[in-house]
Every structure is written in structure tokens, then in C-alpha cells.
Motif scaffolding. Structure first.
Motif, PDB file in Angstrom:
ATOM      1  N   ASN A 206       0.994  -1.156  -0.123  1.00  0.00           N
ATOM      2  CA  ASN A 206       0.005   0.052   0.039  1.00  0.00           C
ATOM      3  C   ASN A 206       1.017   1.393  -0.064  1.00  0.00           C
ATOM      4  N   SER A 207       0.404   2.218  -0.918  1.00  0.00           N
ATOM      5  CA  SER A 207       1.179   3.379  -1.014  1.00  0.00           C
ATOM      6  C   SER A 207       0.300   4.683  -0.173  1.00  0.00           C
ATOM      7  N   PRO A 208       1.440   5.576   0.259  1.00  0.00           N
ATOM      8  CA  PRO A 208       2.880   5.702   0.353  1.00  0.00           C
ATOM      9  C   PRO A 208       3.234   5.006   1.328  1.00  0.00           C
ATOM     10  N   ARG A 209       4.452   4.251   1.665  1.00  0.00           N
ATOM     11  CA  ARG A 209       4.900   3.392   2.544  1.00  0.00           C
ATOM     12  C   ARG A 209       6.053   4.256   3.064  1.00  0.00           C
ATOM     13  N   ARG A 210       6.518   3.841   4.315  1.00  0.00           N
ATOM     14  CA  ARG A 210       7.516   4.574   5.226  1.00  0.00           C
ATOM     15  C   ARG A 210       8.372   3.566   5.914  1.00  0.00           C
ATOM     16  N   ILE A 211       9.439   3.968   6.004  1.00  0.00           N
ATOM     17  CA  ILE A 211      10.444   2.661   6.809  1.00  0.00           C
ATOM     18  C   ILE A 211      11.287   3.860   7.662  1.00  0.00           C
ATOM     19  N   ASN A 212      11.080   3.515   9.139  1.00  0.00           N
ATOM     20  CA  ASN A 212      11.957   4.169  10.081  1.00  0.00           C
ATOM     21  C   ASN A 212      12.960   3.348  10.815  1.00  0.00           C
ATOM     22  N   LEU A 213      14.001   3.424  10.445  1.00  0.00           N
ATOM     23  CA  LEU A 213      15.014   2.547  11.170  1.00  0.00           C
ATOM     24  C   LEU A 213      15.145   2.605  12.624  1.00  0.00           C
ATOM     25  N   LYS A 214      15.160   3.897  13.157  1.00  0.00           N
ATOM     26  CA  LYS A 214      15.097   4.138  14.608  1.00  0.00           C
ATOM     27  C   LYS A 214      14.202   3.359  15.340  1.00  0.00           C
ATOM     28  N   GLU A 215      12.898   3.687  14.810  1.00  0.00           N
ATOM     29  CA  GLU A 215      11.715   3.105  15.356  1.00  0.00           C
ATOM     30  C   GLU A 215      11.730   1.790  15.504  1.00  0.00           C
ATOM     31  N   GLN A 216      12.107   0.969  14.218  1.00  0.00           N
ATOM     32  CA  GLN A 216      12.153  -0.323  14.246  1.00  0.00           C
ATOM     33  C   GLN A 216      13.132  -0.999  15.416  1.00  0.00           C
ATOM     34  N   LYS A 217      14.339  -0.345  15.586  1.00  0.00           N
ATOM     35  CA  LYS A 217      15.289  -0.603  16.638  1.00  0.00           C
ATOM     36  C   LYS A 217      14.794  -0.546  17.915  1.00  0.00           C
ATOM     37  N   LYS A 218      14.147   0.728  18.302  1.00  0.00           N
ATOM     38  CA  LYS A 218      13.664   0.838  19.319  1.00  0.00           C
ATOM     39  C   LYS A 218      12.358  -0.313  19.895  1.00  0.00           C
ATOM     40  N   GLU A 219      11.534  -0.649  19.133  1.00  0.00           N
ATOM     41  CA  GLU A 219      10.662  -1.515  19.052  1.00  0.00           C
ATOM     42  C   GLU A 219      11.158  -3.195  19.417  1.00  0.00           C
ATOM     43  N   THR A 220      12.475  -3.234  18.551  1.00  0.00           N
ATOM     44  CA  THR A 220      13.006  -4.582  18.975  1.00  0.00           C
ATOM     45  C   THR A 220      13.595  -4.646  20.353  1.00  0.00           C
ATOM     46  N   ALA A 221      14.206  -3.468  20.767  1.00  0.00           N
ATOM     47  CA  ALA A 221      14.937  -3.416  22.077  1.00  0.00           C
ATOM     48  C   ALA A 221      13.906  -3.703  22.889  1.00  0.00           C
ATOM     49  N   GLU A 222      12.696  -3.119  22.864  1.00  0.00           N
ATOM     50  CA  GLU A 222      11.406  -3.234  23.878  1.00  0.00           C
ATOM     51  C   GLU A 222      10.982  -4.541  23.811  1.00  0.00           C
ATOM     52  N   ALA A 223      10.951  -5.363  22.921  1.00  0.00           N
ATOM     53  CA  ALA A 223      10.093  -6.334  22.825  1.00  0.00           C
ATOM     54  C   ALA A 223      10.989  -7.686  23.559  1.00  0.00           C
TER      55      ALA A 223
END
Length: 223
Positions: A206-223
Motif C-alpha cells: 500500500n502506498s505511500p510506504r515509510r520505513i523508520n529504522l530508529k523506530e524499528q530498533k526501539k521496538e526490537t529493544a523493547e520486545a
């Protein structure tokens, strides 16, 4: 690589019909390789527009045009020229053109048509390779994309309409699934074709798509 082609001069002149003072921008990466937006092409466009009565106030090859922070920085070099410009003509891809439009206060027009994500077969020769579908299938298809290579985008084998290994939609194209079968056989992975694949999840494209690596890293750390 994002593959682009030059727009017709008729289209470009129509875009610029209400403006006399123009700044031309290119891109140091994809557009340069495609011979649509490098130093040589900017000079050619400058000469053409001046021959049509336009005043080209400045030219710049951005590095690359799609990098927002770099583009903002690079365009500061043409701050005075841009303040007097009626328009910017972008010889980058559609992505680069939109990035430029975020940084300037004058109309930005495309001087190219963005065609596809593709590979360089040789200089000046390109082939579509990826549709950026958001759910890569290459892991089980011997790295041959059924979404891009197959005219019907089939993911559970061929349609049955191929003839002499050519696609029934366009006999200039090899049948993607015959290519996949032969490559899987060659690499000892034919069992991959025995598994029934679920329909693609088109929500991932689905467009437009967005990727935020900082948010992904934060979510991974919190998991």
C-alpha cells in the motif's frame, strides 16, 4: 537502480511555457547512469532551453537527488538563482523530483519519465527486475521474480499458455515459470514448486510506504 528515460522536449516546453528563468537539476547516481541527468545531459538541456528563449540561471547535479538532507544542502549553493527562478526542471527520477519540490518554493517539473527498478545489462541497456512489492518471493523461486518476470504475476506456477518457452502475453519475453523451473532443477530445489503458496498480502505494498529504522530498533529493544 531506478531506470528513467528523457521526456519529450514538447512536454518539457509545455511545463515551462509560463516561466522564463529556469534552474536545472540532475542526479549523480541512477539518472547519470541512465544518461538522463548527469553533467552532459544538464549541459544539453541548458543549451536547448536557451535556444528556446529561456534563461537558465544555474545547473547542479545533486548527490543524490533523493537524499532530502543532501539536496537541501546542495541547493543552498543556488540560493540566489532559485530566488529569481520561475521553475526548476528536474532530470532525476520521480523520487528525486519530489524531494527537490520539498526544498524549494518554485514549481518543480520532471524532465524524465521513471520507468522501473531494474538491472544494468550493459551500458545503455536496462531490464526491469523488481516491483518493490513489499513481500519478496525470491527465496523460493531461485532468485527469479515471478511478480516482475511473469506478465500475470503468478506465484503458483505457469498459466499453461507459454509456447516455445515464450510468454503468451508477449512472445519477446521468456516464460518466467519455465525459467524458474529450470533454475530450480539446476540447483536441486525443485521441491519448492510442490508447495502451494498463499495469495500475496498486497497491504504490504500500500502506498505511500515509510520505513523508520530508529523506530524499528526501539521496538526490537523493547520486545
Amino acid at each position: 537502480m531506478i531506470i528513467s528515460q528523457k521526456k519529450s522536449v514538447e512536454d518539457i516546453l509545455k511545463f515551462l511555457e509560463n516561466g522564463k528563468n529556469v534552474v536545472i537539476t540532475g542526479c549523480s547516481e541512477c539518472a547519470t547512469v541512465c544518461k538522463v541527468g548527469g553533467e552532459e545531459e544538464l549541459k544539453e538541456m541548458k543549451d536547448f532551453l536557451e535556444g528556446e528563449g529561456k534563461a537558465v540561471l544555474g545547473t547542479i547535479v545533486l548527490s543524490p537527488a533523493c537524499n532530502l538532507l543532501n539536496t537541501k544542502k546542495d541547493l543552498k549553493k543556488l540560493k540566489e538563482e532559485l530566488s529569481k527562478a520561475d521553475a526548476v526542471l528536474s532530470l532525476a527520477c520521480g523520487d528525486g523530483t519530489q524531494t527537490i519540490a520539498k526544498t524549494v518554493k518554485v514549481p518543480v517539473f520532471p524532465g524524465t519519465d521513471t520507468m522501473f527498478i531494474g538491472e544494468i545489462e550493459r551500458m545503455g541497456q536496462f531490464e526491469e527486475a523488481c516491483r518493490a512489492c513489499g513481500e519478496c518471493e525470491l527465496g523460493w523461486t531461485a532468485s527469479i521474480c515471478p511478480i516482475t518476470r511473469c506478465a500475470k504475476g503468478l506465484i503458483n506456477g505457469p498459466c499453461g499458455g507459454a509456447k516455445n518457452k515464450k510468454c503468451e502475453v508477449s512472445n519477446e519475453n521468456d516464460c518466467a515459470w519455465i525459467m524458474i523451473y529450470e533454475k530450480l532443477k539446476e540447483t536441486g530445489q525443485l521441491q519448492n514448486m510442490m508447495e502451494l503458496r498463499e495469495p500475496k498480502d498486497f497491504q504490504k505494498s500500500n502506498s505511500p510506504r515509510r520505513i523508520n529504522l530508529k523506530e524499528q530498533k526501539k521496538e526490537t529493544a523493547e520486545a
